[in-house]
Design a protein around this motif. Sequence first.
Motif, PDB file in Angstrom:
ATOM      1  N   GLY A  32       0.744 -15.108  -3.518  1.00  0.00           N
ATOM      2  CA  GLY A  32       1.918 -15.882  -3.889  1.00  0.00           C
ATOM      3  C   GLY A  32       1.569 -17.185  -4.567  1.00  0.00           C
ATOM      4  N   ASN A  33       0.530 -17.841  -4.096  1.00  0.00           N
ATOM      5  CA  ASN A  33       0.114 -19.082  -4.754  1.00  0.00           C
ATOM      6  C   ASN A  33      -0.397 -18.814  -6.167  1.00  0.00           C
ATOM      7  N   LEU A  34      -1.064 -17.679  -6.347  1.00  0.00           N
ATOM      8  CA  LEU A  34      -1.521 -17.313  -7.687  1.00  0.00           C
ATOM      9  C   LEU A  34      -0.337 -17.018  -8.615  1.00  0.00           C
ATOM     10  N   THR A  35       0.614 -16.223  -8.133  1.00  0.00           N
ATOM     11  CA  THR A  35       1.754 -15.872  -8.973  1.00  0.00           C
ATOM     12  C   THR A  35       2.637 -17.081  -9.254  1.00  0.00           C
ATOM     13  N   CYS A  36       2.769 -17.985  -8.285  1.00  0.00           N
ATOM     14  CA  CYS A  36       3.542 -19.213  -8.526  1.00  0.00           C
ATOM     15  C   CYS A  36       2.830 -20.100  -9.548  1.00  0.00           C
ATOM     16  N   ALA A  37       1.501 -20.151  -9.473  1.00  0.00           N
ATOM     17  CA  ALA A  37       0.754 -20.944 -10.449  1.00  0.00           C
ATOM     18  C   ALA A  37       0.933 -20.380 -11.854  1.00  0.00           C
ATOM     19  N   ILE A  38       0.892 -19.047 -11.965  1.00  0.00           N
ATOM     20  CA  ILE A  38       1.098 -18.415 -13.274  1.00  0.00           C
ATOM     21  C   ILE A  38       2.508 -18.697 -13.781  1.00  0.00           C
ATOM     22  N   ALA A  39       3.497 -18.583 -12.892  1.00  0.00           N
ATOM     23  CA  ALA A  39       4.877 -18.838 -13.292  1.00  0.00           C
ATOM     24  C   ALA A  39       5.071 -20.291 -13.728  1.00  0.00           C
ATOM     25  N   ALA A  40       4.480 -21.222 -12.992  1.00  0.00           N
ATOM     26  CA  ALA A  40       4.607 -22.634 -13.365  1.00  0.00           C
ATOM     27  C   ALA A  40       3.897 -22.917 -14.678  1.00  0.00           C
ATOM     28  N   TYR A  41       2.771 -22.246 -14.902  1.00  0.00           N
ATOM     29  CA  TYR A  41       2.065 -22.388 -16.181  1.00  0.00           C
ATOM     30  C   TYR A  41       2.955 -21.937 -17.335  1.00  0.00           C
ATOM     31  N   ARG A  42       3.619 -20.814 -17.167  1.00  0.00           N
ATOM     32  CA  ARG A  42       4.489 -20.295 -18.227  1.00  0.00           C
ATOM     33  C   ARG A  42       5.662 -21.242 -18.474  1.00  0.00           C
ATOM     34  N   ILE A  43       6.202 -21.823 -17.413  1.00  0.00           N
ATOM     35  CA  ILE A  43       7.288 -22.789 -17.573  1.00  0.00           C
ATOM     36  C   ILE A  43       6.798 -24.005 -18.348  1.00  0.00           C
ATOM     37  N   ALA A  44       5.621 -24.508 -17.956  1.00  0.00           N
ATOM     38  CA  ALA A  44       5.078 -25.706 -18.612  1.00  0.00           C
ATOM     39  C   ALA A  44       4.782 -25.441 -20.086  1.00  0.00           C
ATOM     40  N   VAL A  45       4.182 -24.286 -20.393  1.00  0.00           N
ATOM     41  CA  VAL A  45       3.867 -23.962 -21.789  1.00  0.00           C
ATOM     42  C   VAL A  45       5.144 -23.843 -22.616  1.00  0.00           C
ATOM     43  N   SER A  46       6.167 -23.255 -22.021  1.00  0.00           N
ATOM     44  CA  SER A  46       7.430 -23.119 -22.752  1.00  0.00           C
ATOM     45  C   SER A  46       8.082 -24.472 -23.026  1.00  0.00           C
ATOM     46  N   ASN A  47       7.682 -25.487 -22.270  1.00  0.00           N
ATOM     47  CA  ASN A  47       8.242 -26.825 -22.442  1.00  0.00           C
ATOM     48  C   ASN A  47       7.289 -27.784 -23.162  1.00  0.00           C
ATOM     49  N   GLY A  48       6.238 -27.238 -23.779  1.00  0.00           N
ATOM     50  CA  GLY A  48       5.380 -28.066 -24.612  1.00  0.00           C
ATOM     51  C   GLY A  48       4.047 -28.434 -24.043  1.00  0.00           C
ATOM     52  N   TRP A  49       3.698 -27.910 -22.848  1.00  0.00           N
ATOM     53  CA  TRP A  49       2.388 -28.259 -22.284  1.00  0.00           C
ATOM     54  C   TRP A  49       1.292 -27.652 -23.154  1.00  0.00           C
ATOM     55  N   ALA A  50       0.219 -28.405 -23.345  1.00  0.00           N
ATOM     56  CA  ALA A  50      -0.962 -27.940 -24.082  1.00  0.00           C
ATOM     57  C   ALA A  50      -2.200 -28.532 -23.428  1.00  0.00           C
ATOM     58  N   LEU A  51      -3.356 -28.073 -23.862  1.00  0.00           N
ATOM     59  CA  LEU A  51      -4.606 -28.527 -23.247  1.00  0.00           C
ATOM     60  C   LEU A  51      -4.787 -30.032 -23.347  1.00  0.00           C
ATOM     61  N   ARG A  52      -4.169 -30.654 -24.350  1.00  0.00           N
ATOM     62  CA  ARG A  52      -4.318 -32.105 -24.488  1.00  0.00           C
ATOM     63  C   ARG A  52      -3.757 -32.848 -23.268  1.00  0.00           C
ATOM     64  N   GLU A  53      -2.885 -32.202 -22.505  1.00  0.00           N
ATOM     65  CA  GLU A  53      -2.303 -32.843 -21.332  1.00  0.00           C
ATOM     66  C   GLU A  53      -3.333 -33.037 -20.221  1.00  0.00           C
TER      67      GLU A  53
END
Length: 602
Positions: free
Chosen positions: A372-393
Amino acid sequence: SPINLQIGSTPSASFLPLAICSNYKFNVQNPSSFTMAKLSIAAALVAAIAIVAPTTTLAFAPPSSLLVGSKASSFAAVQHDVSRNMITELVTSDIIPSTLASASATISSSIPTLADSLAASSSSLLSFTDQGNNLAGIFFQASLLPYLAFLYFLSFRGNRTPNLGNFGFQYLLLFVLGTIPSGIITKSVYGETLANVDWLHGGAEALLTITNVLLVLGFRDAMTSPDYTTTGSKYGVTPKIIGGVAVLIFAAACFNGANLGFEAHSQFLFGAGNLPSETVLSLPFVQHSEPVNALSIPTWAIHFSSVFEYLFAMDTIWRFAETTDNPKWKGLTWGMLPLHASGIAACTYHFFYNPSSLQFVVELQAFFTLLGNLTCAIAAYRIAVSNGWALRELNPFPKSEVSPEGIAIDEAAALPYNVVAAKENDLQLAAKLMALTVGSSYVLKYGELALDLPLTENGAAAGAIIFGIPAITAYLYYNRGKEEGGEGFSLPSFGSGEDGEGLSMADVKKFGVSGTVAYILTELAFWAVAFPVASNALYQTTGHWPDVFNDTSDRAAVLAFIFGAANIARLLVPLRLGAALALAPWVDKNIINRDGASDEQP
């Protein structure tokens, strides 16, 4: 003092996340808040590593003789692996005044129950760390890093995560860390597991209940309050203060409960609501009496409230997708599903009165926590990327105030939420939760007395409960997704393929034979690693290496572990496809076409 040296470092570290959560507010209007989030999680990571690493506890846990008040025994016992020579030189000289020894005796006598138990066996002090020697402990410890990654991505300012909801996810760290001192005390003072010491068990679980309440209140308030963007949460800081006070009360109970007369089977909240034994035995359907380690009504209520609140939180986060116009939030609800299964596993273990023969249930709980922690991390990553997160952060230094990307993210973070009509007001929701919690607690605690099943330690029945209830939840969300115009469920994706929706086998086939060979190599790599890992897991659990040729039970255990790992790997199909794509050029150059011709297709 010797006691502080021995156990003081562990509980004190548990207050670090409290300070982090209390002092750092993740305000979507403040671009610097995300930097504070990264610093907070980094600090929590350092504290967590210090707690879960077995060598840390081993290095700072002195022998039991150190608790004896005599100067000679203290001097003889302090010789340790950590700075052994320096410490030995100090304690064997007259540098340390004799008053330290008397002070140590005074402190030890002030908590006789705990001190005597600690002196009885220094190994008992390592009760939490010793969990790392079995499969459940390995899973639980491994689940921490993915959860920290989840918190990092969830806190990205572009996500517009509600402050109180974000705080709720962070507060979960206090529940995790709170189990450490309570686990040590239950093992060292009472010689029991935490599940069998009702007053500590209920107190620790209460922190999880508070976590889920914070999640529901935080996301629900942001969704239903028209003025949330300008005025903030209508609850203010009150929920955070209540959460902090709860931690302090639990900490005080942990370190003073034994002195106050709480015994191994003293009941949480003094068993408020329990029916008298005579009344229970007089009920016409009762077939057997309760074991001494049966959960009390308050502890069952805490467990059921956690389960129902988590379901409420999953529903609220699903609807938060409409509030933010971002369907990726629905993926977080899917990511939370294994954690729901983990909670069901815990309740199932208690339903059978915590038998050691159903240890696999505890391991399943730990496995679902990691998953669950892995799947939540993946889901949060997808949310962040969809909102403009990039490696520069990942750069911890302040960002440029004139960066086009940063300006765009800040503007998106300042957008107001779409107000969603609440299905019921706060009072109605609280009444529903109370009715479900109290009703379920009485029905299960006394209803199971009509069944022989809880006393049979039936592994098949336990597995059916653990997998069946989350499967029903998943089916409901699958249909809900289809009704709302989606596809019900889709695997998480990384990057983008030809259709912009993620990687697929079509991308691998573009490389022709080289892509196919590369994919086969990545699959073989998985299976080559799976067997040694499964064998080591069995060794850590049972203490012996598997004999897959002569022992059918060992063979079944290894295959079952590999099967479970294969199902986890299915969730990471895009990552495996990405590995195959990365490997394909090397395969083409060094295996398929060593003469320099290319097998790649346009």
